[in-house]
Motif scaffolding. Structure first.
Motif, PDB file in Angstrom:
ATOM      1  N   SER A   1      -2.228   2.159  -2.949  1.00 45.13           N
ATOM      2  CA  SER A   1      -1.103   2.771  -3.216  1.00 45.13           C
ATOM      3  C   SER A   1      -1.038   4.021  -4.031  1.00 45.13           C
ATOM      4  O   SER A   1      -0.615   5.125  -3.816  1.00 45.13           O
ATOM      5  CB  SER A   1       0.080   1.925  -3.255  1.00 45.13           C
ATOM      6  N   THR A  55       0.707  -1.138  -0.015  1.00 45.73           N
ATOM      7  CA  THR A  55       0.028   0.109  -0.004  1.00 45.73           C
ATOM      8  C   THR A  55       0.798   1.231   0.025  1.00 45.73           C
ATOM      9  O   THR A  55       0.104   2.337   0.291  1.00 45.73           O
ATOM     10  CB  THR A  55      -1.000   0.011   1.280  1.00 45.73           C
ATOM     11  N   GLY A  56       2.071   0.995  -0.059  1.00 42.44           N
ATOM     12  CA  GLY A  56       3.130   2.342  -0.291  1.00 42.44           C
ATOM     13  C   GLY A  56       3.271   2.916   1.170  1.00 42.44           C
ATOM     14  O   GLY A  56       3.699   3.886   1.240  1.00 42.44           O
TER      15      GLY A  56
END
Length: 265
Positions: A161, A132-133
């Motif tokens: 993300s 998801t970053g």
């Protein structure tokens, strides 16, 4: 012969049912359904151990049939099962094949990674399986001078993300297989995967990274390789970052081959 993890899981479940049904027919189990379910779970776990499945597969085998039996008792519409399967597939995608679950890095880890790049050095960073970053966003705030790239294969984490990182111009995200892209131009490779792919990560890093480039593995060291440094992150889980120079340190002139800046001495 090495069997794929998914095939081992199927064989363990089939072996569990074969043992449980055999015990029932031999009169060695009570007639209640719970006894059959419990025997199947125990036999499936034993088969997984015999097949040398990863430890976390044993927990799955222990709970699979009991949870399935419980779900049948709830009388849910089949569409709910389809929806749950679709959601899990979008989140975990190829985890059954890669044996890499979704791990999220915390801000303390991002701060530790940010300190690995000397101030004023515009490094290029690649997050393998960026999820998801969770690493890249705080890292982007701490190091706006660096170019941060993430590669993620699962659709749901990738889309999330992209949504959450839209205000960070120094983040570039792509959906795909990080094994299929060259790592040659990166100064730092970050991996928060699992013990399973780390030998292959090491081989690719040794073959493609430049002298001075850094491989950082969150929690999972490369078996048989002594890290150049181990960073202890001050978080609740006691995160350890294992740092390696697969192609060796910087040349004597202090600049990585083919790179405008050197990363670490």
């Amino acid at each position: 012969m090495r069997l794929p993890p998914a095939l081992k899981a199927l064989l363990a479940q089939l072996a569990g049912w074969a043992v449980a049904i055999g015990l029932l027919r031999a009169g060695l189990l009570p007639g209640q359904a719970w006894a059959l379910v419990l025997a199947q779970a125990i036999a499936a776990v034993s088969a997984a151990v015999a097949l040398r499945s990863a430890p976390w597969w044993r927990w799955i085998h222990a709970g699979f049939t009991p949870l399935a039996a419980l779900a049948l008792q709830l009388g849910l519409h089949p569409a709910w099962y389809l929806a749950a399967f679709a959601l899990l597939a979008l989140v975990y995608w190829s985890s059954f094949r890669t044996q890499v679950p979704l791990f999220l890095s915390n801000p303390a880890t991002a701060a530790a990674v940010a300190q690995l790049v000397p101030p004023g050095h515009s490094a290029r960073v690649l997050d393998l399986g960026s999820g998801t970053g969770a690493l890249l966003r705080p890292l982007a705030r701490l190091r706006p001078d660096c170019r941060l790239e993430g590669m993620e294969s699962a659709p749901a984490p990738y889309l999330l993300s992209r949504l959450l990182s839209r205000r960070h111009p120094n983040i570039a995200l792509a959906r795909g297989d990080f094994w299929q892209i060259p790592w040659t131009d990166y100064d730092l490779i970050y991996a928060f995967l699992s013990p399973v792919p780390m030998p292959e990560v090491w081989r690719k890093a040794c073959a493609e990274l430049r002298p001075g480039a850094l491989l950082v593995s969150n929690s999972f060291p490369v078996e048989g390789i002594e890290p150049d440094d181990i960073i202890h992150v001050a978080d609740r889980r006691g995160t350890r970052l294992y740092c390696y120079h697969p192609a060796g340190p910087l040349p004597p002139d202090g600049r990585a081959v083919g790179s405008p800046v050197g990363l670490l001495p």
